[in-house]
Design an enzyme around this catalytic site. Structure first.
Site, mmCIF file in Angstrom:
data_model
loop_
_atom_site.group_PDB
_atom_site.id
_atom_site.type_symbol
_atom_site.label_atom_id
_atom_site.label_comp_id
_atom_site.label_asym_id
_atom_site.label_seq_id
_atom_site.Cartn_x
_atom_site.Cartn_y
_atom_site.Cartn_z
ATOM 1 C CE1 TYR A 1 1.971 -0.619 4.923
ATOM 2 C CE2 TYR A 1 4.171 -0.047 4.142
ATOM 3 C CZ TYR A 1 3.188 -0.997 4.391
ATOM 4 O OH TYR A 1 3.429 -2.306 4.088
ATOM 5 C CG ASP B 1 4.805 21.140 8.261
ATOM 6 O OD1 ASP B 1 5.819 20.491 8.596
ATOM 7 O OD2 ASP B 1 4.642 21.629 7.140
ATOM 8 C CB SER C 1 15.897 4.112 3.982
ATOM 9 O OG SER C 1 15.845 3.405 2.773
ATOM 10 C CE1 TYR D 1 12.728 8.849 1.901
ATOM 11 C CE2 TYR D 1 13.937 7.051 0.863
ATOM 12 C CZ TYR D 1 13.144 7.525 1.887
ATOM 13 O OH TYR D 1 12.786 6.668 2.915
ATOM 14 C CE LYS E 1 14.016 8.526 5.428
ATOM 15 N NZ LYS E 1 13.198 8.997 6.549
HETATM 16 P P1 NAD Z 1 3.995 7.518 4.749
HETATM 17 O O1 NAD Z 1 4.089 8.582 3.721
HETATM 18 O O2 NAD Z 1 2.881 6.545 4.661
HETATM 19 O O3 NAD Z 1 3.945 8.170 6.199
HETATM 20 C C1 NAD Z 1 4.585 9.378 6.510
HETATM 21 C C2 NAD Z 1 3.584 10.252 7.220
HETATM 22 O O4 NAD Z 1 4.213 11.480 7.575
HETATM 23 C C3 NAD Z 1 2.380 10.605 6.354
HETATM 24 O O5 NAD Z 1 1.192 10.344 7.066
HETATM 25 C C4 NAD Z 1 2.538 12.100 6.082
HETATM 26 O O6 NAD Z 1 1.284 12.753 5.987
HETATM 27 C C5 NAD Z 1 3.339 12.554 7.289
HETATM 28 N N1 NAD Z 1 4.185 13.727 7.070
HETATM 29 C C6 NAD Z 1 5.094 13.935 6.074
HETATM 30 N N2 NAD Z 1 5.678 15.134 6.230
HETATM 31 C C7 NAD Z 1 5.147 15.682 7.357
HETATM 32 C C8 NAD Z 1 5.351 16.900 8.058
HETATM 33 N N3 NAD Z 1 6.213 17.829 7.623
HETATM 34 N N4 NAD Z 1 4.637 17.128 9.184
HETATM 35 C C9 NAD Z 1 3.749 16.212 9.646
HETATM 36 N N5 NAD Z 1 3.511 15.060 9.017
HETATM 37 C C10 NAD Z 1 4.205 14.786 7.900
HETATM 38 O O7 NAD Z 1 5.407 6.783 4.772
HETATM 39 P P2 NAD Z 1 5.828 5.425 5.476
HETATM 40 O O8 NAD Z 1 6.006 4.391 4.441
HETATM 41 O O9 NAD Z 1 4.969 5.161 6.631
HETATM 42 O O10 NAD Z 1 7.278 5.839 5.966
HETATM 43 C C11 NAD Z 1 7.513 6.326 7.258
HETATM 44 C C12 NAD Z 1 8.978 6.676 7.400
HETATM 45 O O11 NAD Z 1 9.760 5.515 7.104
HETATM 46 C C13 NAD Z 1 9.466 7.766 6.467
HETATM 47 O O12 NAD Z 1 10.422 8.537 7.146
HETATM 48 C C14 NAD Z 1 10.119 6.987 5.343
HETATM 49 O O13 NAD Z 1 11.112 7.738 4.706
HETATM 50 C C15 NAD Z 1 10.727 5.830 6.110
HETATM 51 N N6 NAD Z 1 10.946 4.644 5.302
HETATM 52 C C16 NAD Z 1 9.915 4.118 4.585
HETATM 53 C C17 NAD Z 1 10.141 2.998 3.785
HETATM 54 C C18 NAD Z 1 9.038 2.438 2.948
HETATM 55 O O14 NAD Z 1 9.339 1.739 1.965
HETATM 56 N N7 NAD Z 1 7.771 2.666 3.260
HETATM 57 C C19 NAD Z 1 11.411 2.403 3.768
HETATM 58 C C20 NAD Z 1 12.441 2.960 4.522
HETATM 59 C C21 NAD Z 1 12.195 4.091 5.290
HETATM 60 C C1 WQD Z 2 11.301 -3.530 -5.430
HETATM 61 C C2 WQD Z 2 11.795 -4.331 -6.614
HETATM 62 C C3 WQD Z 2 12.127 -3.048 -8.613
HETATM 63 C C4 WQD Z 2 7.925 -2.085 -9.300
HETATM 64 C C5 WQD Z 2 12.049 1.674 -2.484
HETATM 65 C C6 WQD Z 2 12.903 2.871 -2.169
HETATM 66 C C7 WQD Z 2 13.660 2.631 -0.897
HETATM 67 C C8 WQD Z 2 12.706 2.229 0.227
HETATM 68 C C9 WQD Z 2 11.829 1.096 -0.165
HETATM 69 C C10 WQD Z 2 12.037 4.183 1.448
HETATM 70 C C11 WQD Z 2 12.868 -3.608 -7.421
HETATM 71 C C12 WQD Z 2 11.040 -4.071 -8.810
HETATM 72 C C13 WQD Z 2 9.083 -2.584 -8.761
HETATM 73 C C14 WQD Z 2 7.502 -2.568 -10.573
HETATM 74 C C15 WQD Z 2 9.402 -4.033 -10.625
HETATM 75 N N1 WQD Z 2 11.827 3.281 0.586
HETATM 76 N N2 WQD Z 2 9.813 -3.537 -9.407
HETATM 77 N N3 WQD Z 2 8.265 -3.524 -11.177
HETATM 78 O O1 WQD Z 2 13.095 0.305 -5.121
HETATM 79 O O2 WQD Z 2 13.654 -1.601 -3.532
HETATM 80 O O3 WQD Z 2 12.889 0.546 -2.632
HETATM 81 O O4 WQD Z 2 11.156 1.397 -1.408
HETATM 82 O O5 WQD Z 2 13.014 4.361 2.113
HETATM 83 O O6 WQD Z 2 14.333 3.799 -0.578
HETATM 84 O O7 WQD Z 2 13.799 3.084 -3.226
HETATM 85 O O8 WQD Z 2 11.275 -0.886 -3.794
HETATM 86 O O9 WQD Z 2 9.054 -1.802 -4.283
HETATM 87 O O10 WQD Z 2 9.962 0.035 -5.759
HETATM 88 O O11 WQD Z 2 10.976 -2.219 -5.881
HETATM 89 O O12 WQD Z 2 10.055 -4.874 -11.231
HETATM 90 O O13 WQD Z 2 6.486 -2.122 -11.133
HETATM 91 O O14 WQD Z 2 10.699 -4.512 -7.521
HETATM 92 O O15 WQD Z 2 12.926 -2.931 -9.759
HETATM 93 O O16 WQD Z 2 13.773 -4.575 -7.853
HETATM 94 P P1 WQD Z 2 12.816 -0.430 -3.871
HETATM 95 P P2 WQD Z 2 10.219 -1.161 -4.928
#
Ligand code: NAD
Ligand code: WQD
Length: 345
Positions: free
Chosen positions: A16, A63, A130, A155, A159
């Site tokens: 993403y 990987d 995060s 998770y 981080k």
């Molecule tokens: P995502 O799952 O869409 O993208 C991660 C990508 O990494 C995927 O395409 C997956 O196939 C690949 N991947 C996972 N493990 C792998 C491995 N061992 N080797 C090679 N490829 C691998 O996730 P995203 O939402 O794009 O998140 C990207 C980063 O940002 C992650 O580290 C996630 O923890 C962090 N992050 C995401 C969010 C969020 O809400 N989306 C919030 C905070 C932090």
């Molecule tokens: C947002 C708000 C829910 C779904 C997560 C991870 C965090 C980070 C971002 C990676 C909250 C509410 C949700 C639903 C709802 N990811 N909600 N009904 O929990 O803030 O964060 O994604 O690092 O680590 O925990 O995001 O989108 O799940 O929720 O009411 O069906 O929406 O309670 O308040 P969150 P979320």
């Protein structure tokens, strides 16, 4: 300045945030090499990146935990100027059920990558952290000095541990690091060609809203309406993924241009605005003109009550700020959802 000469390795570049960052890097003239094992993404994303950018990045289906393969990649690309490390697992609930899977992939992947970078004398790395490291924050908005709380999930803990690994590594002088703490990334590229496409059922709020509005779900359950917030629902800081991608371009440029004030730098990335669950649903309905049926349910375990970012540091030091409104973010998420339905995804 032309960035044509700089090659950036993007791990997780088919995912993403990684796919949007790849598009943003290419738009700024960088050459991108992607490594992704497609554990949470799809091969066709590469075609979409090419369609948007007019350039097909080099792609390795590898990987990041596989030291031999990563070593080979660096040997074949000895001109990498910086790495942006997205590859990790991110499903909070799954991490509670399968912690070792998360510790292995998220920590093992980072350590393997850092070792290969050291072997090849590549110092610059941007890391995806995060806001989950702040837990129930002791001050609002949260700045980077806010004390961290024990992680709510394995998770979140990965981080926190990864940040510590990066701090220790910079102390040896072998790495220059920018860690970015994302708040809640949402939305999709304006083309509607890339967006969030996790394998399995999404549980984040915005995909739940768009799926409900599209008729794929009956109802949004609002997880708790009795919190100590103005409307009783939880508050988050929703940042558009394209704004987030731009911050990565700014961060990697800062590393390459040696503009860092310290070898380890940390930035919050959010909008600075707190939005409640109810406000998010209302904004969607107003922006799109489509109902997103919802009902109030019980609180979800592990949810923090409210959090939003102080992004002053990123604004001043990275020279970055968000541009896209919540309403436009909802429109882009809806366009992406409609394209998914139309393409049978
Ligand atoms: P995502 O799952 O869409 O993208 C991660 C990508 O990494 C995927 O395409 C997956 O196939 C690949 N991947 C996972 N493990 C792998 C491995 N061992 N080797 C090679 N490829 C691998 O996730 P995203 O939402 O794009 O998140 C990207 C980063 O940002 C992650 O580290 C996630 O923890 C962090 N992050 C995401 C969010 C969020 O809400 N989306 C919030 C905070 C932090
Ligand atoms: C947002 C708000 C829910 C779904 C997560 C991870 C965090 C980070 C971002 C990676 C909250 C509410 C949700 C639903 C709802 N990811 N909600 N009904 O929990 O803030 O964060 O994604 O690092 O680590 O925990 O995001 O989108 O799940 O929720 O009411 O069906 O929406 O309670 O308040 P969150 P979320």
């Amino acid at each position: 300045m032309s960035n044509k000469k700089y090659k950036i390795l993007v791990t997780g570049g088919m995912g993403y945030i990684g796919s949007h960052t790849t598009v943003a890097l290419i738009a700024q003239g960088y050459e991108v090499v992607i490594v992704d094992n497609l554990s949470n993404s799809h091969a066709f994303i590469l075609d979409r990146i090419e369609k948007i950018s007019g350039i097909r990045p080099t792609y390795y289906n590898m990987d990041v935990c596989d030291a031999g393969q990563i070593e080979k990649l660096f040997a074949e690309n000895n001109d990498i100027a910086g790495v942006i490390h997205f590859a990790a697992y991110k499903a909070v609930g799954e991490s509670v059920a399968e912690p070792l899977k998360y510790y292995h992939n998220n920590i093992g992947g980072l350590v393997t990558l850092l070792q290969a970078m050291q072997n090849h004398k590549i110092k610059n790395i941007v890391f995806s952290s995060s806001c989950s490291v702040y837990g129930n924050a002791t001050q609002l908005p949260v700045d980077e000095n806010c004390p961290l709380q024990p992680a709510e999930s394995p998770y979140g803990n990965t981080k926190r541990i990864c940040e510590e690994i990066l701090v220790d590594t910079t102390k040896t002088g072998t790495a220059n690091v920018i860690a970015l703490r994302y708040f809640n990334p949402i939305g999709a590229h304006e083309s509607g060609l890339i967006g969030e496409l996790p394998i399995g059922q999404p549980s984040n709020l915005i995909p739940v809203i768009t799926q409900t509005a599209a008729g794929l779900r009956d109802m949004i359950t609002v997880f708790g309406n009795d919190y100590d917030t103005p409307d009783g629902t939880c508050i988050r800081d929703y940042i558009h993924v394209v704004d987030l991608a731009d911050a990565h371009v700014a961060a990697v440029a800062r590393l390459i241009e040696n503009k860092q004030l310290q070898p380890y730098e940390l930035y919050n990335l959010g909008t600075g605005e707190g939005v409640s669950v109810k406000q998010a649903i209302d904004t969607f309905e107003e922006a799109i003109g489509v109902k997103a049926n919802h009902q109030c349910g019980s609180r979800r375990d592990g949810d923090v009550v409210q959090i939003w970012a102080d992004c002053t540091k990123a604004n001043s030091e990275l020279g970055w700020k968000t541009k896209i409104s919540l309403s436009d973010a909802m429109k882009s998420a809806w366009k992406w959802q409609q394209n998914l339905v139309n393409s049978g995804q």
